[in-house]
Design an enzyme around this catalytic site. Structure first.
Site, PDB file in Angstrom:
ATOM      1  N   ASP A  24       0.822  -1.209   0.000  1.00 28.68           N
ATOM      2  CA  ASP A  24       0.000   0.000   0.000  1.00 28.68           C
ATOM      3  C   ASP A  24       0.858   1.262   0.000  1.00 28.68           C
ATOM      4  OD1 ASP A  24      -1.284  -2.303   1.166  1.00 28.68           O
ATOM      5  OD2 ASP A  24      -2.950  -1.022   1.778  1.00 28.68           O
ATOM      6  N   HIS A  73      -1.121   4.504  -0.436  1.00 31.04           N
ATOM      7  CA  HIS A  73      -2.141   5.354   0.188  1.00 31.04           C
ATOM      8  C   HIS A  73      -1.834   6.848   0.096  1.00 31.04           C
ATOM      9  CE1 HIS A  73      -5.302   2.828   1.681  1.00 31.04           C
ATOM     10  NE2 HIS A  73      -4.447   1.988   2.264  1.00 31.04           N
ATOM     11  N   ASP A  81      -4.147  -0.258  -3.338  1.00 34.21           N
ATOM     12  CA  ASP A  81      -4.310   0.868  -2.417  1.00 34.21           C
ATOM     13  C   ASP A  81      -3.261   1.942  -2.687  1.00 34.21           C
ATOM     14  OD1 ASP A  81      -6.401  -0.554  -1.382  1.00 34.21           O
ATOM     15  OD2 ASP A  81      -5.734  -0.467   0.705  1.00 34.21           O
ATOM     16  N   ASP A 109      -6.196   7.265  -1.538  1.00 30.86           N
ATOM     17  CA  ASP A 109      -7.006   7.429  -0.323  1.00 30.86           C
ATOM     18  C   ASP A 109      -6.142   7.656   0.910  1.00 30.86           C
ATOM     19  OD1 ASP A 109      -9.568   7.414  -1.357  1.00 30.86           O
ATOM     20  OD2 ASP A 109      -9.849   5.254  -1.120  1.00 30.86           O
ATOM     21  N   ARG A 110      -6.739   8.353   1.862  1.00 30.70           N
ATOM     22  CA  ARG A 110      -6.123   8.698   3.155  1.00 30.70           C
ATOM     23  C   ARG A 110      -5.009   9.734   2.989  1.00 30.70           C
ATOM     24  NH1 ARG A 110      -8.270   6.252   7.307  1.00 30.70           N
ATOM     25  NH2 ARG A 110      -9.339   4.261   7.073  1.00 30.70           N
ATOM     26  N   ASN A 128      -8.560  -2.831  -2.400  1.00 31.17           N
ATOM     27  CA  ASN A 128      -9.942  -2.553  -2.005  1.00 31.17           C
ATOM     28  C   ASN A 128     -10.256  -1.058  -2.035  1.00 31.17           C
ATOM     29  OD1 ASN A 128      -8.183  -2.489   0.433  1.00 31.17           O
ATOM     30  ND2 ASN A 128     -10.065  -1.888   1.468  1.00 31.17           N
ATOM     31  N   HIS A 129      -9.223  -0.208  -2.023  1.00 38.90           N
ATOM     32  CA  HIS A 129      -9.461   1.238  -2.076  1.00 38.90           C
ATOM     33  C   HIS A 129      -9.556   1.768  -3.502  1.00 38.90           C
ATOM     34  CE1 HIS A 129      -9.472   3.036   1.996  1.00 38.90           C
ATOM     35  NE2 HIS A 129      -8.998   1.846   2.311  1.00 38.90           N
ATOM     36  N   HIS A 135      -3.918  -8.219  -3.325  1.00 42.62           N
ATOM     37  CA  HIS A 135      -3.958  -7.189  -2.293  1.00 42.62           C
ATOM     38  C   HIS A 135      -4.425  -7.741  -0.949  1.00 42.62           C
ATOM     39  CE1 HIS A 135      -4.214  -3.258  -0.466  1.00 42.62           C
ATOM     40  NE2 HIS A 135      -5.420  -3.562  -0.032  1.00 42.62           N
ATOM     41  N   ARG A 183     -12.950  -7.062   9.234  1.00 40.16           N
ATOM     42  CA  ARG A 183     -13.353  -5.884   8.462  1.00 40.16           C
ATOM     43  C   ARG A 183     -14.829  -5.900   8.082  1.00 40.16           C
ATOM     44  NH1 ARG A 183      -8.411  -3.704   6.277  1.00 40.16           N
ATOM     45  NH2 ARG A 183      -6.688  -5.176   6.469  1.00 40.16           N
ATOM     46  N   HIS A 223      -2.456  -4.750   2.406  1.00 35.63           N
ATOM     47  CA  HIS A 223      -3.754  -4.558   3.043  1.00 35.63           C
ATOM     48  C   HIS A 223      -3.714  -4.284   4.546  1.00 35.63           C
ATOM     49  CE1 HIS A 223      -8.069  -4.778   2.896  1.00 35.63           C
ATOM     50  NE2 HIS A 223      -8.214  -5.990   3.354  1.00 35.63           N
TER      51      HIS A 223
END
Length: 499
Positions: free
Chosen positions: A243, A245, A272, A275-276, A304-305, A353, A401, A428
């Site tokens: 990730d 991110h 990923d 995001d964030r 997943n993002h 992922h 999750r 992840h």
């Protein structure tokens, strides 16, 4: 008789000590208070442990469930957070914070209608509570927007972005633009080097070139299979990253440590990307640029993002809209739908992922057959590739999750044996060292966003392998400084509901 008297007295003293010791309720409160202190320090794992201890002494206290729910939310264990939110409401239907926690977990899972029901209840019970009113109103807007989007959605021909936006080539370039430019519409190494320097200086790529990169990557990805096979020659190095991110400056540090991508220095980034972190636009155009420059030596797996719900919740949609347009955000949605779901190196290492599956009969051919051009479903192979996590216990368990599953070392062993694999690599999850080796060496996690969200204090890591032995070699690295733009800067309107 006199010799027995001290014994009797001692027994009475001990009995008095027991009688005056802390009660179970007092012990529970002590653990709760300690958990609250850990929450203030953002030590969420320790907080969860304390709230769990509190519940052992007082298992019917709604506050303890609600507090633990919030700690799980902070760790992105949305399934656990939802279970605790449900428990809080069950134990005390009048405890309104329980409804908030349950609603926050539902929203984190993209279940906005269920969240709206909870916010509506709180707003009715406390009509003068401005916080409740704001959360109800904001959530209602999201539900209405989603309903509108579904209503106007119609079946369209499966056109490429180039076909849908053919007029983008006529976009004018202002005279004062002095940033990188595509050469004859193509990405070059010179362009990529200039782009990275441009981004480091906090400047923006011209929209004409940004649109062109998206159109070209869309055309390319459509031709790729859901499982991409990669061949690494015997003495060649290959790098696997987890990730990112939106942490652009840490991405640049990876290239500083490990070298720029090239035909002799291939990379795989395992989902990923966005995001964030608030430099997601810079990350994704850098990665897409290298993918176009070195299509056979630079690889990207979907995470997943890379999905609508996550992007709307955690900042990417807001960032793209702020830096470009909402139209471009929609273009990213189409491109993300075409990202491959997994990769297999030399027929021996599967990289995805999330993780493995709810059944034992899954083959690599099953993964190749997945129809991926869609938003991630809530169950099935595609969902599990993007969302699942390993666990220490044997067998399978429900996901922390709330999506996908958790799988044990026996599940990994059987999957590798069935598909003649040595091990699997996934991402992840934040890890202190940036990586973790579990399941007797057959399940490796790699996470490449150090000091995740500027709060976690973790290292990032990447993996180097060589084609001759495929042995994983790990490099951990610390976070580097970045401009004063906080994580989640573009996600406040939705994320404010999750407090």
């Amino acid at each position: 008789m006199s010799s027995e008297a001290p014994t009797i007295a001692n027994k009475d003293e001990k009995a008095t000590e027991v009688a005056t010791g802390p009660t179970d309720e007092e012990k529970a409160e002590s653990y709760k208070n300690l958990g609250n202190e850990h929450m203030k320090k953002k030590e969420y794992t320790k907080a969860i442990e304390c709230y769990t201890e509190a519940l052992k002494y007082n298992p019917h206290n709604a506050v303890y469930y609600a507090n633990r729910s919030l700690a799980h939310l902070r760790q992105e264990s949305f399934g656990y957070a939802l279970s605790d939110g449900i428990a809080a409401v069950k134990e005390d239907p009048m405890y309104l914070k329980g409804y908030y926690r349950r609603a926050a977990a539902h929203m984190s899972l993209g279940k906005f209608k269920q969240a709206l029901s909870d916010f509506e209840y709180v707003a009715k019970v406390r009509p003068n509570d401005e916080n409740a009113k704001v959360k109800f109103t904001e959530c209602k807007k999201i539900v209405k927007r989603q309903a509108f989007e579904r209503a106007i959605a119609v079946d369209k021909p499966d056109k490429t972005l180039s076909e849908m936006f053919s007029d983008l080539e006529f976009i004018a370039i202002e005279d004062d633009y002095n940033g990188p430019k595509l050469e004859d519409g193509k990405v070059t190494l010179t362009f990529m080097k200039e782009l990275m320097q441009h981004y480091k200086a906090q400047k923006k790529l011209h929209k004409k070139f940004a649109y062109k990169i998206l159109c070209d990557i869309d055309t390319y990805l459509r031709k790729q299979p859901s499982l991409v096979d990669i061949t690494v020659p015997a003495e060649a190095k290959f790098t696997i990253c987890g990730d990112i991110h939106g942490q652009f400056y840490d991405l640049m540090n990876i290239f500083e440590i490990n070298g720029l991508p090239s035909e002799t220095n291939p990379y795989l980034f395992n989902g990923d990307f966005v995001d964030r972190g608030s430099f997601s636009v810079e990350c994704i155009f850098t990665l897409f640029g290298f993918k176009l420059l070195y299509p056979n030596h630079f690889f990207m797996s979907r995470g997943n993002h890379e999905s609508i719900n996550m992007n709307q919740m955690y900042g990417f949609t807001g960032e793209v809209t702020a830096k470009y347009t909402s139209t471009m955000a929609d273009m990213f949605t189409q491109v993300f739908n075409w990202l491959p779901l997994c990769h297999c190196i030399n027929n021996k290492i599967l990289i995805m992922h999330g993780g493995l599956f709810s059944t034992d009969n899954v083959t690599l051919d099953d993964l190749r057959k997945i129809e991926r051009n869609r938003q991630p479903p809530e169950e099935g192979l595609m969902c599990e590739l993007l969302w699942s996590d390993p666990q220490e216990a044997i067998g399978r368990g429900p996901s922390k999750r709330g999506v996908g599953i958790q799988f044990g070392p026996d599940v990994t062993k059987r999957f590798c044996e069935k598909n003649n694999l040595e091990y699997v690599v996934r991402s992840h999850e934040v890890k202190d060292a940036g990586y973790e080796v579990t399941h007797n060496g057959q399940c490796i996690t790699v996470f490449s966003a150090p000091n995740y969200c500027d709060t976690m204090g973790n290292n990032g890591a990447f993996i180097n392998i060589k084609g001759n032995d495929l042995k994983p070699n790990f490099t951990s690295f610390e976070a580097v400084s970045h401009p004063d733009v906080k994580p989640m800067a573009y996600a406040s309107s939705i994320m404010s509901l999750l407090g």
